[in-house]
Design an enzyme around this catalytic site. Structure first.
Site, PDB file in Angstrom:
ATOM      1  N   GLY A   1       7.177   6.922   4.025  1.00 51.80           N
ATOM      2  CA  GLY A   1       6.646   6.537   5.324  1.00 51.80           C
ATOM      3  C   GLY A   1       5.593   7.444   5.906  1.00 51.80           C
TER       4      GLY A   1
ATOM      5  N   GLU B   1      10.757   9.556  -0.702  1.00 48.68           N
ATOM      6  CA  GLU B   1      10.170   8.437  -1.455  1.00 48.68           C
ATOM      7  C   GLU B   1       8.773   8.091  -0.948  1.00 48.68           C
ATOM      8  OE1 GLU B   1      13.154   5.700  -0.111  1.00 48.68           O
ATOM      9  OE2 GLU B   1      14.261   5.832  -1.974  1.00 48.68           O
ATOM     10  N   PRO B   2       7.801   8.972  -1.102  1.00 50.30           N
ATOM     11  CA  PRO B   2       6.461   8.641  -0.604  1.00 50.30           C
ATOM     12  C   PRO B   2       5.759   7.613  -1.489  1.00 50.30           C
ATOM     13  CG  PRO B   2       6.397  10.719  -1.784  1.00 50.30           C
ATOM     14  CD  PRO B   2       7.845  10.287  -1.764  1.00 50.30           C
TER      15      PRO B   2
ATOM     16  N   ARG C   1      -4.235  -5.893   4.165  1.00 44.97           N
ATOM     17  CA  ARG C   1      -3.623  -5.200   5.308  1.00 44.97           C
ATOM     18  C   ARG C   1      -4.251  -5.572   6.657  1.00 44.97           C
ATOM     19  NH1 ARG C   1      -4.374  -0.405   5.612  1.00 44.97           N
ATOM     20  NH2 ARG C   1      -2.601   0.133   6.881  1.00 44.97           N
TER      21      ARG C   1
ATOM     22  N   CYS D   1     -11.515 -19.075   2.429  1.00 45.54           N
ATOM     23  CA  CYS D   1     -11.805 -20.194   3.315  1.00 45.54           C
ATOM     24  C   CYS D   1     -10.984 -20.132   4.585  1.00 45.54           C
ATOM     25  CB  CYS D   1     -11.554 -21.499   2.582  1.00 45.54           C
ATOM     26  SG  CYS D   1     -12.595 -21.615   1.128  1.00 45.54           S
ATOM     27  N   GLU D   2     -11.069 -19.036   5.304  1.00 47.28           N
ATOM     28  CA  GLU D   2     -10.501 -19.012   6.644  1.00 47.28           C
ATOM     29  C   GLU D   2     -11.109 -17.883   7.463  1.00 47.28           C
ATOM     30  OE1 GLU D   2      -6.492 -17.179   7.246  1.00 47.28           O
ATOM     31  OE2 GLU D   2      -6.157 -18.161   5.322  1.00 47.28           O
TER      32      GLU D   2
END
Ligand SMILES: *Cc1c(COP(=O)(O)O)cnc(C)c1O
Length: 425
Positions: free
Chosen positions: A245, A282-283, A322, A353-354
């Site tokens: 995190g 746990e990176p 993201r 296409c958006e």
């Protein structure tokens, strides 16, 4: 806006004789000539340096790389070579790690809804431990044990410590209202420990928490470590895993703690509270994010006077989702003009296409940006390639590792044939 700052670029970024950006001694223009765009370029020296920083901070076998941030066989092997263990969250991630030659004993299995088949694969492969997330999962492990699946798996229980990390809601995972883990506050955590201790189907070796991703505030980590230490010390189990995190700076104005600083905060908090267990982390993002940039080609520039300028590149939400998922920001720059002022504000968009297909809502670019330019987005090594899709039947981009003037393609570009590989007509 000023030129892109070097702190957002991979460690080995430099300007070559021709003024063109080089990573790992390789000219970005030459990489593009060979591999095309969009292209993910990873600086191998940067990846190794972050792995080593983490091992130096926490110790060997105490850093578990969260493979979901970015996984291919070359990455699995690199992390393993540097002394990291691998955190996999699905049977598929386990499959790729094993295919890379990483032993199962160096892999830990996560997931809030592991299937019976995934649990069986992990047990039979003899992963290091399984991080159990729910009472239903304990039921499934009982069923597997009763049908003779073995050996008895070592397990760690994921605890939800009730700490709200200051990050985007979708990636905050430590608060009481979460799909993950056993809640501490309502007694589920202790009930799970009691059950696992009495069970013959598992061997309980520790507890785990992960409060969320892209967390910048060291005090959130200290708080979680304190809550977990309070819970874990009386249990006296061998393992305490404090998750990943650690945030990274994506934008000029962002500043994140280093891996070494994160290590001090966590380990000091544990020492102060008398933790005797092995403390692991746990990176994911902190290892890989800043190691890579994505290189695109500018294809269309649409200027709407008094309103906005759109710059469209040849990828988009299918390679770096993201911004669409979390509204995240990225910087961008032209590899031919690393030190140029970026005085033009544009909306950087993809080719899907958006209208939501945005890579940067307010990108700063040099005012002479033109069709045909290469454009790079730094800090795209985590949760870009791994979250990519084939939306609009886009062929996913290749990944190239660069080091010491050499480049090697580790994931090739998908082809139209790949798009039909699972389509039975
Ligand atoms: C995603 C995840 C990580 C890694 O998170 P980063 O923010 O990439 O460091 C670690 N542990 C667990 C359980 C995760 O789900």
């Amino acid at each position: 806006m000023t030129a892109i700052s070097r702190k957002l670029l991979p460690d080995t970024a430099a300007v070559g004789h021709d003024g063109m950006l080089e990573i790992g001694g390789c000219s970005v223009e030459e990489l593009v000539e060979e591999y095309g765009t969009p292209l993910f370029v990873y600086d191998e020296a940067h990846l190794r340096a972050r792995c080593r920083e983490a091992v130096a901070a926490f110790g060997p076998d105490r850093v578990i790389y969260a493979t979901k941030a970015f996984l291919c066989r070359a990455m699995a092997r690199l992390a393993h070579d540097e002394g990291l263990l691998l955190d996999v969250a699905t049977g598929g991630e386990l499959h790729v790690a094993l295919a890379a030659g990483v032993p199962a004993s160096a892999c830990t299995l996560h997931g809030n809804n592991k299937s019976g088949a995934e649990l069986r694969e992990a047990i039979e492969a003899e992963v290091r431990y399984i991080v159990v997330d729910s009472f239903d999962e304990l039921d499934r492990l009982d069923v597997l044990a009763a049908t003779g699946v073995g050996p008895t798996p070592r397990v760690v229980l994921r605890i939800t410590p009730g700490v709200h990390a200051h990050t985007h809601e979708f990636i905050a995972t430590g608060q009481d209202d979460s799909k993950f883990g056993f809640n501490l506050a309502n007694g589920d955590a202790l009930r799970a420990v009691d059950r696992a201790r009495r069970s013959d189907s598992v061997e309980l070796v520790g507890v785990h928490c992960h409060i969320g991703s892209n967390v910048f505030d060291a005090s959130s980590f200290a708080k979680a470590a304190e809550v977990m230490a309070d819970f874990a010390v009386p249990l006296d189990l061998p393992e305490l895993i404090l998750g990943g995190g650690l945030g990274v700076a994506y934008l000029e104005n962002e500043e994140a703690p280093s891996i070494a600083q994160w290590g001090s905060v966590l380990l000091d908090a544990c020492a102060a509270l008398g933790v005797r267990s092995r403390v692991s982390v746990e990176p994911g993002r902190a290892i890989v994010a800043a190691a890579a940039l994505t290189v695109y080609t500018v294809g269309t520039i649409k200027e709407i006077p008094d309103l906005r300028t759109y710059v469209a590149v040849d990828g988009g939400m299918s390679d770096n989702p993201r911004p669409v998922l979390y509204g995240s920001g990225y910087e961008s720059f032209l590899p031919r003009a690393l030190d140029a002022e970026r005085e033009l504000t544009v909306r950087l968009v993809g080719k899907h296409c958006e209208s939501g297909d945005v890579l940067a809502f307010a990108a700063q670019v040099p005012s002479d940006i033109a069709v045909g330019d290469l454009l790079a987005m730094p800090v795209t090594g985590a949760y870009g390639h791994s979250m990519g899709s084939n939306y609009n039947k886009i062929t996913r981009p290749p990944v190239v590792f660069v080091a010491d003037g050499e480049h090697r393609l580790v994931v090739r570009r998908e082809t139209y044939a790949d798009l039909l590989a699972t389509d039975l007509g």
